[in-house]
Enzyme design. Structure first.
Site, PDB file in Angstrom:
ATOM      1  N   TYR A 141       7.654  21.206  -0.874  1.00 19.99           N
ATOM      2  CA  TYR A 141       7.033  20.422  -0.359  1.00 19.99           C
ATOM      3  C   TYR A 141       5.014  20.597   0.396  1.00 19.99           C
ATOM      4  O   TYR A 141       5.270  22.250   1.281  1.00 19.99           O
ATOM      5  CB  TYR A 141       6.680  19.280   0.929  1.00 19.99           C
ATOM      6  CG  TYR A 141       7.746  18.892   1.075  1.00 19.99           C
ATOM      7  CD1 TYR A 141       8.620  17.802  -0.097  1.00 19.99           C
ATOM      8  CD2 TYR A 141       8.011  18.246   2.351  1.00 19.99           C
ATOM      9  CE1 TYR A 141       9.447  17.322  -0.487  1.00 19.99           C
ATOM     10  CE2 TYR A 141       9.212  17.232   2.424  1.00 19.99           C
ATOM     11  CZ  TYR A 141       9.986  16.549   1.017  1.00 19.99           C
ATOM     12  OH  TYR A 141      11.206  15.754   0.835  1.00 19.99           O
TER      13      TYR A 141
HETATM   14  N1  LIG Z   1      15.091  14.290  -0.161  1.00 23.06           N
HETATM   15  C1  LIG Z   1      14.046  13.884  -1.301  1.00 23.06           C
HETATM   16  O1  LIG Z   1      14.626  13.950  -2.243  1.00 23.06           O
HETATM   17  C2  LIG Z   1      13.515  13.378  -0.219  1.00 23.06           C
HETATM   18  C3  LIG Z   1      11.870  12.814  -1.926  1.00 23.06           C
HETATM   19  C4  LIG Z   1      11.029  11.956  -1.544  1.00 23.06           C
HETATM   20  C5  LIG Z   1      10.499  11.498  -0.305  1.00 23.06           C
HETATM   21  N2  LIG Z   1      11.899  12.397   1.432  1.00 23.06           N
HETATM   22  C6  LIG Z   1      11.423  12.774   2.445  1.00 23.06           C
HETATM   23  O2  LIG Z   1      10.719  11.109   3.094  1.00 23.06           O
HETATM   24  C7  LIG Z   1       9.615  11.204   3.626  1.00 23.06           C
HETATM   25  C8  LIG Z   1       9.553   9.642   3.593  1.00 23.06           C
HETATM   26  O3  LIG Z   1       9.113   9.632   2.188  1.00 23.06           O
HETATM   27  P1  LIG Z   1       7.565   9.582   1.740  1.00 23.06           P
HETATM   28  O4  LIG Z   1       7.114   9.556   3.017  1.00 23.06           O
HETATM   29  O5  LIG Z   1       7.440   9.011   0.704  1.00 23.06           O
HETATM   30  O6  LIG Z   1       7.231   7.514   1.414  1.00 23.06           O
HETATM   31  P2  LIG Z   1       7.525   6.523   2.559  1.00 23.06           P
HETATM   32  O7  LIG Z   1       8.156   7.108   4.335  1.00 23.06           O
HETATM   33  O8  LIG Z   1       8.147   5.376   2.276  1.00 23.06           O
HETATM   34  O9  LIG Z   1       6.190   5.997   2.958  1.00 23.06           O
HETATM   35  C9  LIG Z   1       5.107   6.682   3.562  1.00 23.06           C
HETATM   36  C10 LIG Z   1       3.172   6.254   3.697  1.00 23.06           C
HETATM   37  O10 LIG Z   1       3.266   4.778   3.818  1.00 23.06           O
HETATM   38  C11 LIG Z   1       1.741   4.801   4.473  1.00 23.06           C
HETATM   39  N3  LIG Z   1       2.085   3.802   5.685  1.00 23.06           N
HETATM   40  C12 LIG Z   1       3.076   5.050   6.396  1.00 23.06           C
HETATM   41  N4  LIG Z   1       3.311   3.459   7.039  1.00 23.06           N
HETATM   42  C13 LIG Z   1       2.386   3.150   6.793  1.00 23.06           C
HETATM   43  C14 LIG Z   1       1.652   1.899   8.310  1.00 23.06           C
HETATM   44  N5  LIG Z   1       2.453   1.175   9.558  1.00 23.06           N
HETATM   45  N6  LIG Z   1       0.804   1.006   7.300  1.00 23.06           N
HETATM   46  C15 LIG Z   1       0.453   0.861   6.722  1.00 23.06           C
HETATM   47  N7  LIG Z   1       0.501   2.306   5.331  1.00 23.06           N
HETATM   48  C16 LIG Z   1       1.417   3.158   6.257  1.00 23.06           C
HETATM   49  C17 LIG Z   1       1.069   6.076   4.293  1.00 23.06           C
HETATM   50  O11 LIG Z   1       0.393   6.478   2.484  1.00 23.06           O
HETATM   51  P3  LIG Z   1      -0.665   6.121   2.537  1.00 23.06           P
HETATM   52  O12 LIG Z   1      -1.460   5.897   4.373  1.00 23.06           O
HETATM   53  O13 LIG Z   1      -1.096   7.327   1.812  1.00 23.06           O
HETATM   54  O14 LIG Z   1      -0.809   5.215   2.711  1.00 23.06           O
HETATM   55  C18 LIG Z   1       2.599   7.341   4.173  1.00 23.06           C
HETATM   56  O15 LIG Z   1       2.623   8.683   3.986  1.00 23.06           O
HETATM   57  C19 LIG Z   1       8.573  12.239   3.441  1.00 23.06           C
HETATM   58  O16 LIG Z   1       7.789  12.321   3.836  1.00 23.06           O
HETATM   59  C20 LIG Z   1       9.879  13.508   2.611  1.00 23.06           C
HETATM   60  O17 LIG Z   1      10.061  14.128   4.037  1.00 23.06           O
HETATM   61  C21 LIG Z   1      12.531  13.352   0.377  1.00 23.06           C
END
Ligand SMILES: NC(=O)c1ccc[n+]([C@@H]2O[C@H](COP(=O)([O-])OP(=O)(O)OC[C@H]3O[C@@H](n4cnc5c(N)ncnc54)[C@H](OP(=O)(O)O)[C@@H]3O)[C@@H](O)[C@H]2O)c1
Length: 321
Positions: A53
């Site tokens: 990341y």
């Molecule tokens: N193991 C793996 O292969 C893998 C793969 C992917 C992710 N991950 C982990 O999982 C974590 C979570 O996944 P993710 O961050 O990709 O997706 P997510 O948690 O589904 O979406 C988070 C995004 O949604 C928006 N958001 C968050 N809270 C909000 C709210 N209250 N109101 C409106 N929009 C909101 C923000 O983006 P904006 O501000 O840009 O809209 C935020 O970055 C990652 O950070 C990482 O640590 C792991």
């Protein structure tokens, strides 16, 4: 706040993990520090990152998220209060990839350096590596645990078959076992976890953390039409994959439950995950403290069985014939 235990380990975490893939990408260092500060100030402790990341941002190389978290822990002097998860295996440069002993031994040192710590609480294989025997990977982890560089191991994106094989090897060799699966799971993306992984993890006491818990922001309800895709430069383009009939049905159910609970859709989506079998903590990221407040509030929402039925019915996938 009542903590939950990850698998059979001694790691205890509050029921929401903070995703670190935004640090150095859609959240700069100042925004990342603010989100991290608010997260721990509210009693949470599980922080998730990976060595890679946020390599996908133009100009980045990977390691940016770990570097920000390392600086932040150093500045705040709070390393002991954090349950720190990072991952190994994604490509970090030519010949720097995968789950061989050689790659893990060098990757862990690089992660420790960037994180400015001498141990990782939870170290995960990021993806399966079909080129390496899992026995080699597990043996390397056993040595890292013995050396005190890693406390507990887990994986992300592994199949139940691979995990079953890994558990058998760990038991036979007396090595640490996978205590955590981090998997793609949310109210929109259900079938992978629920059909193959949920039962396996519950039966084997492997604690599960979900990623993409908000379907990359879709389940916050801020994307209702293609015009809304500009609301996030980082994520907007991907929302066309969710904004279809089923996605709209899910948003309508989230809206209805949120109205009844005086909450926001994001809170309900995370609360639904917290209530699912096997889930220790959903992992979600936030690019601002305002967003994080919604995620935090989710941990105080108690969904009724009728709320859950409504959400389940809306997100049911059309049967394949
Ligand atoms: N193991 C793996 O292969 C893998 C793969 C992917 C992710 N991950 C982990 O999982 C974590 C979570 O996944 P993710 O961050 O990709 O997706 P997510 O948690 O589904 O979406 C988070 C995004 O949604 C928006 N958001 C968050 N809270 C909000 C709210 N209250 N109101 C409106 N929009 C909101 C923000 O983006 P904006 O501000 O840009 O809209 C935020 O970055 C990652 O950070 C990482 O640590 C792991």
């Amino acid at each position: 706040m009542k903590k939950r235990v990850i698998g059979r380990s001694d790691l205890k975490v509050a029921p929401l993990g903070l995703g670190g893939n935004v640090f150095g990408w859609s959240a700069d260092e100042n925004a990342s520090f603010a989100v991290l500060d608010a997260f721990v100030a509210n009693g949470f402790n599980l922080i998730d990152t990976a060595d890679v990341y946020s390599a996908w941002k133009a100009g980045n190389q990977g390691g940016e998220s770990e570097t920000i978290i390392g600086k932040w822990m150093k500045a705040r002097g709070n390393r002991a209060a954090i349950v720190l998860t990072t991952k190994v295996g994604s490509e970090m440069g030519p010949d720097k990839k995968g789950l061989s002993r050689r790659n893990i031994e060098s990757a862990v040192e690089a992660s420790l350096r960037r994180l400015q710590t001498d141990y990782i609480d939870l170290y995960l294989s990021h993806w399966e590596d079909p080129k390496v025997e899992i026995e080699e990977t597990l043996g390397t982890y056993a040595d890292l645990v013995k050396a005190g560089k890693v406390r507990v191991i887990g994986n992300s994106n592994h199949s139940a078959t691979t995990m079953s094989n890994a558990l058998a090897i760990s038991a036979r060799r007396g090595w640490p076992r996978f205590e955590n699966l981090q998997t793609h799971y949310n109210l929109y993306d259900r079938s992978g976890y629920e059909t193959e992984l949920e039962g396996f993890c519950v039966d084997n006491e492997i604690g599960v953390t979900s990623y993409f818990s908000l379907a990359k922001g879709f389940l916050s309800g801020k994307y209702r039409s293609p015009e809304d895709f500009t609301k996030s430069t980082a994520r907007g383009d991907e929302m066309k994959n969710y904004l279809n009939d089923r996605g709209r049905r899910i948003l309508a159910a989230l809206d209805a439950v949120a109205k009844a609970r005086n909450a926001k859709p994001a809170e309900i989506a995370i609360a639904w995950l917290i209530a699912r079998p096997g889930i220790v903590a959903p992992i979600a990221s936030a690019t601002s403290v305002d967003q994080l407040q919604d995620l935090i509030k989710a941990t105080q929402v108690d969904l009724t069985s009728s709320d859950i039925d409504q959400l389940d019915a809306a997100s049911a996938e059309a049967p394949t014939s």
